[in-house]
Design a protein around this motif. Structure first.
Motif, PDB file in Angstrom:
ATOM      1  N   CYS A  12      -7.170  43.379   4.913  1.00 13.32           N
ATOM      2  CA  CYS A  12      -6.579  42.668   6.055  1.00 13.32           C
ATOM      3  C   CYS A  12      -7.454  41.494   6.447  1.00 13.32           C
ATOM      4  O   CYS A  12      -8.637  41.679   6.720  1.00 13.32           O
ATOM      5  CB  CYS A  12      -6.484  43.565   7.285  1.00 13.32           C
ATOM      6  SG  CYS A  12      -5.742  45.147   6.983  1.00 13.32           S
ATOM      7  N   TYR A  13      -6.872  40.334   6.512  1.00 13.21           N
ATOM      8  CA  TYR A  13      -7.598  39.174   7.002  1.00 13.21           C
ATOM      9  C   TYR A  13      -6.731  38.501   8.064  1.00 13.21           C
ATOM     10  O   TYR A  13      -5.688  37.940   7.742  1.00 13.21           O
ATOM     11  CB  TYR A  13      -7.924  38.230   5.843  1.00 13.21           C
ATOM     12  CG  TYR A  13      -8.668  36.997   6.264  1.00 13.21           C
ATOM     13  CD1 TYR A  13      -9.826  37.096   7.035  1.00 13.21           C
ATOM     14  CD2 TYR A  13      -8.214  35.738   5.900  1.00 13.21           C
ATOM     15  CE1 TYR A  13     -10.505  35.958   7.432  1.00 13.21           C
ATOM     16  CE2 TYR A  13      -8.900  34.596   6.285  1.00 13.21           C
ATOM     17  CZ  TYR A  13     -10.039  34.715   7.055  1.00 13.21           C
ATOM     18  OH  TYR A  13     -10.713  33.590   7.446  1.00 13.21           O
ATOM     19  N   ASN A  78     -15.873  36.900   6.090  1.00  8.55           N
ATOM     20  CA  ASN A  78     -14.802  36.873   5.093  1.00  8.55           C
ATOM     21  C   ASN A  78     -15.371  36.756   3.671  1.00  8.55           C
ATOM     22  O   ASN A  78     -16.154  35.857   3.381  1.00  8.55           O
ATOM     23  CB  ASN A  78     -13.877  35.684   5.397  1.00  8.55           C
ATOM     24  CG  ASN A  78     -12.740  35.583   4.408  1.00  8.55           C
ATOM     25  OD1 ASN A  78     -12.732  34.713   3.549  1.00  8.55           O
ATOM     26  ND2 ASN A  78     -11.792  36.484   4.496  1.00  8.55           N
ATOM     27  N   GLY A  80     -13.125  37.427   0.931  1.00  6.15           N
ATOM     28  CA  GLY A  80     -11.976  37.195   0.050  1.00  6.15           C
ATOM     29  C   GLY A  80     -11.276  38.472  -0.360  1.00  6.15           C
ATOM     30  O   GLY A  80     -11.872  39.546  -0.391  1.00  6.15           O
ATOM     31  N   ASN A  81     -10.011  38.311  -0.703  1.00  3.37           N
ATOM     32  CA  ASN A  81      -9.147  39.457  -0.973  1.00  3.37           C
ATOM     33  C   ASN A  81      -9.633  40.368  -2.118  1.00  3.37           C
ATOM     34  O   ASN A  81      -9.572  41.589  -2.009  1.00  3.37           O
ATOM     35  CB  ASN A  81      -7.728  38.890  -1.203  1.00  3.37           C
ATOM     36  CG  ASN A  81      -6.891  39.687  -2.141  1.00  3.37           C
ATOM     37  OD1 ASN A  81      -7.115  39.676  -3.342  1.00  3.37           O
ATOM     38  ND2 ASN A  81      -5.933  40.385  -1.587  1.00  3.37           N
ATOM     39  N   LYS A 142       4.144  27.865  -5.902  1.00  5.21           N
ATOM     40  CA  LYS A 142       3.438  29.104  -6.199  1.00  5.21           C
ATOM     41  C   LYS A 142       4.046  29.775  -7.426  1.00  5.21           C
ATOM     42  O   LYS A 142       3.339  30.340  -8.266  1.00  5.21           O
ATOM     43  CB  LYS A 142       3.484  30.034  -4.992  1.00  5.21           C
ATOM     44  CG  LYS A 142       2.490  31.174  -5.107  1.00  5.21           C
ATOM     45  CD  LYS A 142       2.214  31.787  -3.762  1.00  5.21           C
ATOM     46  CE  LYS A 142       1.236  32.938  -3.901  1.00  5.21           C
ATOM     47  NZ  LYS A 142       1.002  33.618  -2.644  1.00  5.21           N
ATOM     48  N   LYS A 213       1.061  34.246   8.672  1.00  3.65           N
ATOM     49  CA  LYS A 213       1.208  33.320   7.545  1.00  3.65           C
ATOM     50  C   LYS A 213       0.387  33.800   6.350  1.00  3.65           C
ATOM     51  O   LYS A 213      -0.514  34.609   6.491  1.00  3.65           O
ATOM     52  CB  LYS A 213       0.661  31.930   7.897  1.00  3.65           C
ATOM     53  CG  LYS A 213       1.065  31.328   9.190  1.00  3.65           C
ATOM     54  CD  LYS A 213       0.792  29.820   9.160  1.00  3.65           C
ATOM     55  CE  LYS A 213      -0.647  29.493   9.460  1.00  3.65           C
ATOM     56  NZ  LYS A 213      -1.039  29.563  10.841  1.00  3.65           N
ATOM     57  N   LYS A 215      -2.443  34.009   3.700  1.00  2.00           N
ATOM     58  CA  LYS A 215      -3.855  33.717   3.857  1.00  2.00           C
ATOM     59  C   LYS A 215      -4.429  32.993   2.644  1.00  2.00           C
ATOM     60  O   LYS A 215      -5.610  32.752   2.551  1.00  2.00           O
ATOM     61  CB  LYS A 215      -4.640  35.012   4.093  1.00  2.00           C
ATOM     62  CG  LYS A 215      -4.130  35.837   5.266  1.00  2.00           C
ATOM     63  CD  LYS A 215      -4.267  35.097   6.587  1.00  2.00           C
ATOM     64  CE  LYS A 215      -3.747  35.870   7.787  1.00  2.00           C
ATOM     65  NZ  LYS A 215      -2.349  36.245   7.727  1.00  2.00           N
TER      66      LYS A 215
HETATM   67  N1  UDP Z   1      -6.514  38.868   2.372  1.00  2.00           N
HETATM   68  C1  UDP Z   1      -7.842  39.265   2.524  1.00  2.00           C
HETATM   69  N2  UDP Z   1      -8.813  38.303   2.522  1.00  2.00           N
HETATM   70  C2  UDP Z   1      -8.551  36.982   2.370  1.00  2.00           C
HETATM   71  C3  UDP Z   1      -7.193  36.587   2.172  1.00  2.00           C
HETATM   72  C4  UDP Z   1      -6.203  37.560   2.175  1.00  2.00           C
HETATM   73  O1  UDP Z   1      -8.141  40.442   2.650  1.00  2.00           O
HETATM   74  O2  UDP Z   1      -9.473  36.175   2.396  1.00  2.00           O
HETATM   75  C5  UDP Z   1      -5.445  39.898   2.370  1.00  2.00           C
HETATM   76  C6  UDP Z   1      -4.318  39.665   3.355  1.00  2.00           C
HETATM   77  O3  UDP Z   1      -4.637  40.149   4.635  1.00  2.00           O
HETATM   78  C7  UDP Z   1      -3.183  40.438   2.714  1.00  2.00           C
HETATM   79  C8  UDP Z   1      -3.462  40.281   1.226  1.00  2.00           C
HETATM   80  O4  UDP Z   1      -4.830  39.903   1.110  1.00  2.00           O
HETATM   81  O5  UDP Z   1      -3.234  41.821   3.022  1.00  2.00           O
HETATM   82  C9  UDP Z   1      -2.552  39.270   0.595  1.00  2.00           C
HETATM   83  O6  UDP Z   1      -2.596  38.076   1.325  1.00  2.00           O
HETATM   84  P1  UDP Z   1      -1.312  37.213   1.675  1.00  2.00           P
HETATM   85  O7  UDP Z   1      -0.161  38.093   2.025  1.00  2.00           O
HETATM   86  O8  UDP Z   1      -1.709  36.214   2.703  1.00  2.00           O
HETATM   87  O9  UDP Z   1      -1.061  36.506   0.276  1.00  2.00           O
HETATM   88  P2  UDP Z   1       0.329  36.151  -0.413  1.00  2.00           P
HETATM   89  O10 UDP Z   1       1.238  37.314  -0.236  1.00  2.00           O
HETATM   90  O11 UDP Z   1       0.812  34.932   0.284  1.00  2.00           O
HETATM   91  O12 UDP Z   1      -0.048  35.906  -1.838  1.00  2.00           O
END
Ligand code: UDP
Ligand code: MG
Length: 317
Positions: A12-13, A78, A80-81, A142, A213, A215
């Protein structure tokens, strides 16, 4: 009947808008699966707060105080994911579980597909990868860049199924193997495809984000893609070497030809434009190749420093 203990990992971010509803919805799934005798009743949810600057962590703490089946970890900043996911996998391994599923906090992935993941796991798969049915929710940009990335990775020899996101189940055994990989910038999608454990696939539908939005921005997606390529393939480096060799060969042949013309027919070719074009093409290619090598040097540099993948601030077990 075998009832595995399931851990659900959620990075979660800044997800204050989603986190509570996501946890509620996932408990619905957990309760349903417990009632069907498919998982054990001590299954739990593990949230990793990736250094959020909003109220995400206080919401997680509240949820934990109400229900000890909500556990969590907070990063000091932070990271990163990917790091959050790795921390989640390591965290649930320490707490204990038979299998772990990672899912996004915005619950874009269909949470009811978890039942199919569990079925595949009970049937003997160590890794179950979620494959998106389509990319309807992604914008044109994307969609195309993601497709290009998966195509490139496949050409380069790191076989990642296209449209696989980080929605996947891994067994306790896979978690134990993960511990053996010390690399700091581990690319999880590559790793789980490479280890050679029995893998199954589950298709799922993607929904629009529940709230908040995305992240990810262009730079973070590029960084993820580049890390994926440089940590799982050295084909680009070989390509650079072959390209350099071919260019040198062309230059040599051209040079010999020019000398021969001068000596035999006394005609010195003029071609100012040709010279400039060649200069640009060769110069550009060289810079590109240097940059490419630089990426790998950078990868070595980051790894060799041996900095921790992430730093924990608080953990709720
Ligand atoms: N997330 C995270 N750190 C970050 C960026 C994203 O933990 O620096 C998490 C975010 O909270 C979400 C997951 O990674 O649970 C996927 O992010 P997001 O939905 O924004 O990406 P998308 O679906 O647009 O690819
Ligand atoms: Mg999302």
């Amino acid at each position: 009947m075998y009832k595995p203990k399931l851990a659900i990992i959620i990075p979660c971010y800044n997800e204050e808008l989603c986190v509570k509803s996501t946890v509620d919805k996932l408990f619905e799934v957990i309760e349903y699966l417990v009632s069907k005798n498919k998982i054990s009743s001590d299954s739990y949810i593990y949230l990793i707060d990736d250094g959020s600057t909003d109220n995400t962590w206080s919401i997680i703490e509240k949820l934990h105080n109400l229900n000890k089946h909500v556990k969590g970890l907070k990063f000091i900043r932070n990271f990163g994911n990917q790091k959050a996911l790795i921390a989640g996998l390591e965290g649930v391994r320490n707490i204990g579980c038979d299998c772990a599923i990672s899912i996004d906090a915005d619950l874009q992935q269909d949470e009811w597909a978890i039942e199919k993941f569990i079925d595949e796991f009970v049937n003997g798969a160590d890794i179950v990868s979620g494959i998106r049915n389509n990319r309807k929710t992604d914008g044109f940009f994307k969609k195309t860049t993601a497709l290009m990335f998966y195509k490139t990775m496949n050409i380069l020899g790191a076989k990642i199924p296209p449209n696989h996101s980080d929605y996947r189940l891994v067994s306790k055994r896979a978690l134990d193997i993960l511990e053996l990989y010390p690399e700091k910038y581990l690319f999880l999608r590559g790793f789980f495809n490479e280890v050679g454990l029995k893998t199954a696939y589950v298709k799922f539908d993607v929904k629009p984000r529940t709230a908040g939005k995305s992240k990810f921005n262009f730079a973070s997606l590029m960084a993820l893609a580049l890390n994926g390529i440089t940590s799982y393939s050295i084909v680009p480096l070989r390509f650079v070497a072959v390209l350099g060799f071919l260019m040198a060969l062309i230059g040599l042949i051209g040079g010999i030809e020019t000398v021969m013309e001068k000596l035999l027919w006394n005609n010195s070719p003029n071609g100012f434009a040709t010279a400039i074009i060649l200069l640009c093409v060769f110069g550009g290619t060289q810079l590109f190749c240097l940059g490419l090598i630089g990426e790998y040097v950078g990868q070595v540099y980051r790894e060799v420093k041996g900095r921790p993948r992430y730093i924990k601030d608080v953990e709720l077990k």
